[in-house]
Design an enzyme around this catalytic site. Sequence first.
Site, mmCIF file in Angstrom:
data_model
loop_
_atom_site.group_PDB
_atom_site.id
_atom_site.type_symbol
_atom_site.label_atom_id
_atom_site.label_comp_id
_atom_site.label_asym_id
_atom_site.label_seq_id
_atom_site.Cartn_x
_atom_site.Cartn_y
_atom_site.Cartn_z
ATOM 1 N N GLY A 226 5.881 -6.349 -4.935
ATOM 2 C CA GLY A 226 4.888 -5.549 -5.661
ATOM 3 C C GLY A 226 3.448 -5.916 -5.369
ATOM 4 N N THR A 284 4.133 -12.593 -4.248
ATOM 5 C CA THR A 284 5.494 -12.272 -4.686
ATOM 6 C C THR A 284 6.557 -12.922 -3.792
ATOM 7 O OG1 THR A 284 5.195 -10.202 -3.487
ATOM 8 C CG2 THR A 284 4.962 -10.132 -5.881
ATOM 9 N N ASN A 304 1.721 -11.967 0.097
ATOM 10 C CA ASN A 304 0.295 -11.779 0.313
ATOM 11 C C ASN A 304 -0.470 -11.675 -1.002
ATOM 12 O OD1 ASN A 304 1.897 -9.077 0.635
ATOM 13 N ND2 ASN A 304 -0.074 -8.501 -0.247
ATOM 14 N N ASP A 349 -2.539 -9.306 4.512
ATOM 15 C CA ASP A 349 -1.130 -9.059 4.186
ATOM 16 C C ASP A 349 -0.212 -9.982 4.987
ATOM 17 O OD1 ASP A 349 1.118 -7.937 2.967
ATOM 18 O OD2 ASP A 349 1.269 -6.305 4.417
ATOM 19 N N TRP A 439 10.842 -9.194 7.572
ATOM 20 C CA TRP A 439 11.956 -9.735 6.775
ATOM 21 C C TRP A 439 13.194 -10.008 7.617
ATOM 22 C CZ3 TRP A 439 16.487 -7.169 7.128
ATOM 23 C CH2 TRP A 439 16.414 -5.880 7.664
ATOM 24 N N HIS A 642 3.551 7.182 3.500
ATOM 25 C CA HIS A 642 3.661 8.296 4.458
ATOM 26 C C HIS A 642 2.884 8.070 5.753
ATOM 27 C CE1 HIS A 642 5.868 10.879 1.704
ATOM 28 N NE2 HIS A 642 5.066 10.472 0.748
HETATM 29 CA CA CA Z 1 2.861 -7.155 1.658
#
Ligand code: CA
Length: 721
Positions: A226, A284, A304, A349, A439, A642
């Site tokens: 999140g 997170t 991040n 990020d 990931w 998008h």
């Molecule tokens: Ca991220």
Amino acid sequence: MTVRASVSVAFCTLLVAGCGPSGDSSGTAGSSPSAGAPARVQTAGVAAGSATRAARVDTARLLAADDEPGQWMSTGRTYSEQRYSPLAQITPENVAELGLAWYADLGINRTQESTPLYIDGVLYVTTAWSNVHAFDARTGERLWMYDAKVPREWGSRACCDVVNRGVAAWNGKVYVGTLDGRLVALDAATGVPVWEIDTLLSRDLAYTITGAPRVVKGRVLIGNGGAEYGVRGYVSAYDAETGELVWRFFTVPGNPADGFENEAMAMAAETWNGEWWKLGGGGTVWDSMAYDPELDLLYIGTGNGSPWNQALRSPGGGDNLFLSSIVALDPDDGSYVWHYQTTPGETWDYTATQPIIVADLTIDGVERRVVMQAPKNGFFYVLDAKTGELISAKNFASVNWASGIDLSTGRPIENPAARYDRTGKPAAVQPSPGGAHSWHPMAFSPETGFAYLSASDNALIYAPARDFIPNPRVSNLGIDLAASSPEALAELARLPSGDYVLAWDPVAQREAWRVPGPAAGMLATAGGLVFHGSADSLVARSAHDGTELWRSENVHTGIVAGPISFELDGEQHVAVVSGRAAGNYYAPSHARLLVFKLGGNAQLPPAVEFTPPPLNPPPSTAPVEVITRGERLYLETCWICHENPGNAGGIFRRGLFPDLAYSPALVSREAFAAIVLGGARAPNGMASFADTLDEEETEAIRAYIIDRANAAAEGPGSPYL
Ligand code: CA
């Protein structure tokens, strides 16, 4: 304590009429748990103490996982998370005989990232939307299926699709974290929920769960995602039998006026400025964890900053602990032991949520217990597992944000131009938010001494947002995605790009081999092989030099999830979940569990025919100022999913979400508003944005998309081709 009656319908087994694999059409059923503090909900009517023989996993078995090389009882196979199978029946000499033993349709047309578990003859896999399936590994018969009934509108809170990466198992139960933040314990024999917990601080915030839980010392560990939306990260430990919260560790400090939860938060707060807690802070714990039983330390990877732009999050800088870090915790009470921060003052990020592996390496003639990680920022880190001391670090992919890591301080040697948050100027920075490694599971072979991962050279132009207004309802990045400059564009053009499978020597900190290939999870085996997915098949390579030795039949879709290996009836098997949007959201994902063995001769059905929708936008007639306003609103509100209209679903997401240039709703103000404001696509995960956008703003966004769609239609061919 809240008892939620709806839980009793939030599952089904094949024994129940009307149950079965459900797809995106499974509807919006499922109530939202009540807001407020996490509440345990006990499911009524579940036979307690049922004489299950399924998933009989306990501490002794998990600690001695290497004594049962044919099992795969936790997501990384062992607590060290090496994703290394000691099975050696499949070798470079016979891998050509590998064939499909059986397959099972997962019945859901989204991307699949689940690593299966194999325990005593049963395979457990999760799918998109957090559903769980159990299969008889011998026959492929589906034993049960659990539908998590995730409210589909929760999908618009997920930055990076509605994926799930797998279950944990313990004492007759399997555990799944759901996209909407619940942790559910299922009876492993029946799929019936035993207990269910709301893990979220608040259901008004855009928390999600996509990662696999782990079980350590009888506690289920789970974090969340999140940090693109404005949340505060944490990891929680629940009693595996009862679901009671045992401990919780926050990864970033809260409001000092509220008092700190522990000394670690007080220490971390010294590294922050301003009123970061109002913006969430981020950090997170959305994917990786590992456990070292010898040192009795739990390792978590943190994400991040939220928002990305540090100047907005923590004016004046600071390291912003514990963003982008590996943090070692005491698994008994969740207390802080040590941390290593990969990216102090994170602003790009650059998560450190990538897979963490524990291993013994011989470095300079000395055996060292280490933790290893190849996070988004492009550097491969080797740390002392006991102390967190940085042993070595080297870039494994192309980077320009830092020239190296100073081993005396453990800190990156930053390129000042990359700090758009301080210069205020657009900067082409490598890697991009997509990361040099995301990931996708990394594997480590003690046999070769190499780590295997999917790496990527990518870059993005970062620039600070103008007039940033925090809005946790939409992506909340604090950067201006439309900004550019001739210098930044020239730098962007100069930077290398491409995806590749990488074998990395963590002792020498150098590349062993690389081959081109899309991002996918890795499995290493004692047979000297590495297995990974590709755009249309599963591939086996020599672990020593990367030579391709086998490729499965065309599975009609990409494979990105992590493969596993297990032994059944004396035969080594390889299992993997397929399903990847193939550059077009509307294409069938062919989500399946695929199980291979030597001599397997099962056949997949033919691919479903697919015709891409036409690019046929209405003419662009809006005034340029409306289009320009629409662009800004689009980038703030729509882009994170998008991406750029006319780009076939995006650079990073690659078709996970619809390319809006192709939307039939563009022709009509009313049809477009019915989706954006009216929530007409909520069953697919596109919630109403009526609390964020008004009708005029929505119309400006439509004008911008039409403008871009016309540009794409006039461009050099369809991006689908
Ligand atoms: Ca991220």
